[in-house]
Design a protein around this motif. Structure first.
Motif, PDB file in Angstrom:
ATOM      1  N   VAL A 163       1.832  -2.646  -9.355  1.00 11.58           N
ATOM      2  CA  VAL A 163       2.724  -2.740  -8.201  1.00 11.58           C
ATOM      3  C   VAL A 163       3.403  -4.105  -8.240  1.00 11.58           C
ATOM      4  N   PRO A 164       4.748  -4.120  -8.344  1.00 12.12           N
ATOM      5  CA  PRO A 164       5.461  -5.398  -8.456  1.00 12.12           C
ATOM      6  C   PRO A 164       5.581  -6.083  -7.088  1.00 12.12           C
ATOM      7  N   LYS A 194       0.837  -1.203   0.000  1.00 14.53           N
ATOM      8  CA  LYS A 194       0.000   0.000   0.000  1.00 14.53           C
ATOM      9  C   LYS A 194       0.870   1.251   0.000  1.00 14.53           C
ATOM     10  N   ASN A 195       1.967   1.210   0.746  1.00 11.52           N
ATOM     11  CA  ASN A 195       2.891   2.353   0.756  1.00 11.52           C
ATOM     12  C   ASN A 195       3.481   2.583  -0.628  1.00 11.52           C
ATOM     13  N   GLN A 196       3.845   1.503  -1.309  1.00  9.92           N
ATOM     14  CA  GLN A 196       4.387   1.640  -2.658  1.00  9.92           C
ATOM     15  C   GLN A 196       3.348   2.235  -3.603  1.00  9.92           C
ATOM     16  N   MET A 197       2.105   1.836  -3.432  1.00  8.09           N
ATOM     17  CA  MET A 197       1.025   2.358  -4.271  1.00  8.09           C
ATOM     18  C   MET A 197       0.783   3.839  -4.014  1.00  8.09           C
ATOM     19  N   GLN A 239       2.892   2.178 -25.228  1.00 11.79           N
ATOM     20  CA  GLN A 239       2.735   2.425 -26.658  1.00 11.79           C
ATOM     21  C   GLN A 239       1.562   1.627 -27.220  1.00 11.79           C
ATOM     22  N   GLN A 240       1.352   0.423 -26.689  1.00  8.45           N
ATOM     23  CA  GLN A 240       0.292  -0.441 -27.176  1.00  8.45           C
ATOM     24  C   GLN A 240      -1.086   0.055 -26.748  1.00  8.45           C
ATOM     25  N   PHE A 241      -1.146   0.702 -25.570  1.00  9.27           N
ATOM     26  CA  PHE A 241      -2.424   1.185 -25.029  1.00  9.27           C
ATOM     27  C   PHE A 241      -2.329   2.693 -24.759  1.00  9.27           C
ATOM     28  N   PRO A 242      -2.262   3.512 -25.810  1.00 10.94           N
ATOM     29  CA  PRO A 242      -2.046   4.947 -25.630  1.00 10.94           C
ATOM     30  C   PRO A 242      -3.201   5.653 -24.925  1.00 10.94           C
ATOM     31  N   ALA A 243      -4.378   5.053 -24.897  1.00 10.91           N
ATOM     32  CA  ALA A 243      -5.523   5.699 -24.245  1.00 10.91           C
ATOM     33  C   ALA A 243      -5.454   5.586 -22.730  1.00 10.91           C
ATOM     34  N   ALA A 244      -4.565   4.743 -22.222  1.00 10.11           N
ATOM     35  CA  ALA A 244      -4.473   4.516 -20.783  1.00 10.11           C
ATOM     36  C   ALA A 244      -3.203   5.143 -20.220  1.00 10.11           C
ATOM     37  N   GLU A 245      -3.311   5.592 -18.997  1.00  2.00           N
ATOM     38  CA  GLU A 245      -2.154   6.113 -18.267  1.00  2.00           C
ATOM     39  C   GLU A 245      -1.650   4.997 -17.358  1.00  2.00           C
ATOM     40  N   LEU A 246      -0.463   4.473 -17.674  1.00  2.00           N
ATOM     41  CA  LEU A 246       0.099   3.363 -16.916  1.00  2.00           C
ATOM     42  C   LEU A 246       1.210   3.857 -15.994  1.00  2.00           C
ATOM     43  N   HIS A 247       1.167   3.419 -14.747  1.00  2.39           N
ATOM     44  CA  HIS A 247       2.206   3.787 -13.777  1.00  2.39           C
ATOM     45  C   HIS A 247       2.745   2.526 -13.117  1.00  2.39           C
ATOM     46  N   LEU A 248       4.061   2.441 -13.033  1.00  3.81           N
ATOM     47  CA  LEU A 248       4.718   1.298 -12.406  1.00  3.81           C
ATOM     48  C   LEU A 248       5.312   1.727 -11.072  1.00  3.81           C
ATOM     49  N   ALA A 249       4.877   1.085  -9.988  1.00  4.91           N
ATOM     50  CA  ALA A 249       5.427   1.364  -8.663  1.00  4.91           C
ATOM     51  C   ALA A 249       6.763   0.636  -8.498  1.00  4.91           C
ATOM     52  N   ASN A 250       7.428   0.893  -7.393  1.00  6.16           N
ATOM     53  CA  ASN A 250       8.703   0.251  -7.106  1.00  6.16           C
ATOM     54  C   ASN A 250       8.491  -1.088  -6.404  1.00  6.16           C
ATOM     55  N   PRO A 251       9.452  -2.003  -6.519  1.00  3.92           N
ATOM     56  CA  PRO A 251       9.388  -3.208  -5.690  1.00  3.92           C
ATOM     57  C   PRO A 251       9.578  -2.842  -4.220  1.00  3.92           C
ATOM     58  N   LEU A 276     -11.024   8.913 -13.951  1.00  2.00           N
ATOM     59  CA  LEU A 276     -11.566   7.798 -13.185  1.00  2.00           C
ATOM     60  C   LEU A 276     -10.544   7.317 -12.167  1.00  2.00           C
ATOM     61  N   LEU A 277     -11.026   6.865 -11.017  1.00  2.00           N
ATOM     62  CA  LEU A 277     -10.121   6.330 -10.013  1.00  2.00           C
ATOM     63  C   LEU A 277      -9.263   5.227 -10.619  1.00  2.00           C
ATOM     64  N   PRO A 278      -7.989   5.167 -10.259  1.00  2.00           N
ATOM     65  CA  PRO A 278      -7.116   4.159 -10.874  1.00  2.00           C
ATOM     66  C   PRO A 278      -7.489   2.744 -10.458  1.00  2.00           C
ATOM     67  N   LYS A 279      -7.193   1.819 -11.328  1.00  2.00           N
ATOM     68  CA  LYS A 279      -7.262   0.405 -11.025  1.00  2.00           C
ATOM     69  C   LYS A 279      -5.835  -0.122 -10.877  1.00  2.00           C
ATOM     70  N   TRP A 280      -5.669  -1.092  -9.986  1.00  2.00           N
ATOM     71  CA  TRP A 280      -4.334  -1.599  -9.699  1.00  2.00           C
ATOM     72  C   TRP A 280      -4.199  -3.054 -10.110  1.00  2.00           C
ATOM     73  N   ILE A 281      -2.986  -3.389 -10.526  1.00  2.00           N
ATOM     74  CA  ILE A 281      -2.614  -4.770 -10.832  1.00  2.00           C
ATOM     75  C   ILE A 281      -1.430  -5.140  -9.952  1.00  2.00           C
ATOM     76  N   LEU A 282      -1.557  -6.218  -9.208  1.00  2.00           N
ATOM     77  CA  LEU A 282      -0.448  -6.756  -8.423  1.00  2.00           C
ATOM     78  C   LEU A 282       0.267  -7.784  -9.282  1.00  2.00           C
ATOM     79  N   LEU A 283       1.512  -7.474  -9.635  1.00  2.00           N
ATOM     80  CA  LEU A 283       2.277  -8.308 -10.566  1.00  2.00           C
ATOM     81  C   LEU A 283       3.305  -9.129  -9.795  1.00  2.00           C
TER      82      LEU A 283
END
Length: 244
Positions: free
Chosen positions: A193-194, A122-125, A215-227, A135-142
């Protein structure tokens, strides 16, 4: 009974995870300084010697301190084959070599600290800044992912606590597939979030993959958190394993 502690990770040819592991070991040593005399690190793979030999070497150091107990702390997030089979086998080999003069105790792996890891994720997020008024962001735990039955149950449980979807680096569903599903559903902001301990080769590959997905999904704003990274908070979680 006073013990020494050996913090064991997977190991890597990349020097960054080893440096981070050593930093984490130092933080753990500081946490335990008032009560315990020694913390060291070892790796299952890519180490200077097989793990059982690393354990024996530290076991001899433990005995030289006048102590007769060594605890193994597996710094692994998933309960895969390394946790379930490889490390116990190495511990058993070391115990046979050292004999009854030293007791080696294998503690639960780091991934068993689900509540604490959820807090750290949660802190990383929270460190990721999204654009306002969307729209509120959606998260993926990778996570790396495991093919063992039930091997991903911890990841799924943590994802539910985070309100996130899961994706895996080595098994399905993939990060691309999950992002595609979210974008098709009209999602504009997606955070990733990795579920990895330290920066290294895989996190580099993930960052490269995310750059391609932007590049593949230009309509979306993608953000990568830190490990997760080496931190006093992570050292606290490992310290909790000692009490289990």
């Amino acid at each position: 009974m006073r013990s020494t502690y050996l913090l064991v990770s997977h190991g890597s040819r990349d020097p960054r995870p080893q440096r981070a592991l050593e930093n984490l070991g130092q933080l753990l040593s500081q946490k335990l300084a008032d009560s315990f005399p020694a913390v060291a690190t070892a790796t299952l793979e890519f180490g200077p010697a097989p793990l059982h030999e690393q354990i024996c070497s530290f076991g001899e150091r433990t005995l030289s301190l006048g102590l007769t107990q060594l605890q193994i702390l597996p710094a692994f997030l998933l309960p895969g084959v390394h946790v379930a089979e490889d490390i116990p086998a190495e511990v058993e080999t070391a115990q046979k070599t050292l004999g009854s003069q030293l007791k080696i105790e294998l503690r639960p792996h780091l991934g068993s600290q689900e509540a604490g890891l959820t807090r750290l994720l949660k802190n990383q997020m929270q460190d990721v800044a999204f654009l306002p008024n969307l729209l509120l962001p959606k998260w993926i735990l990778l996570s790396h992912g495991s093919r063992r039955p039930g091997g991903n149950s911890t990841v799924e449980k943590i994802a539910r606590e985070l309100g996130a979807q899961t994706a895996y680096w080595s098994v399905q569903p993939s990060l691309e597939a999950q992002i595609d599903n979210l974008v098709r559903g009209g999602q504009q902001q997606i955070g990733i979030v990795p579920y990895f301990l330290f920066n290294g080769g895989i996190t580099d590959a993930i960052a490269k993959n995310v750059a391609q997905l932007k590049q593949q999904f230009p309509a979306a704003e993608l953000h990568l958190a830190n490990p997760l990274g080496a931190s006093a908070e992570l050292a606290d979680l490992i310290g909790n394993l000692i009490q289990k």
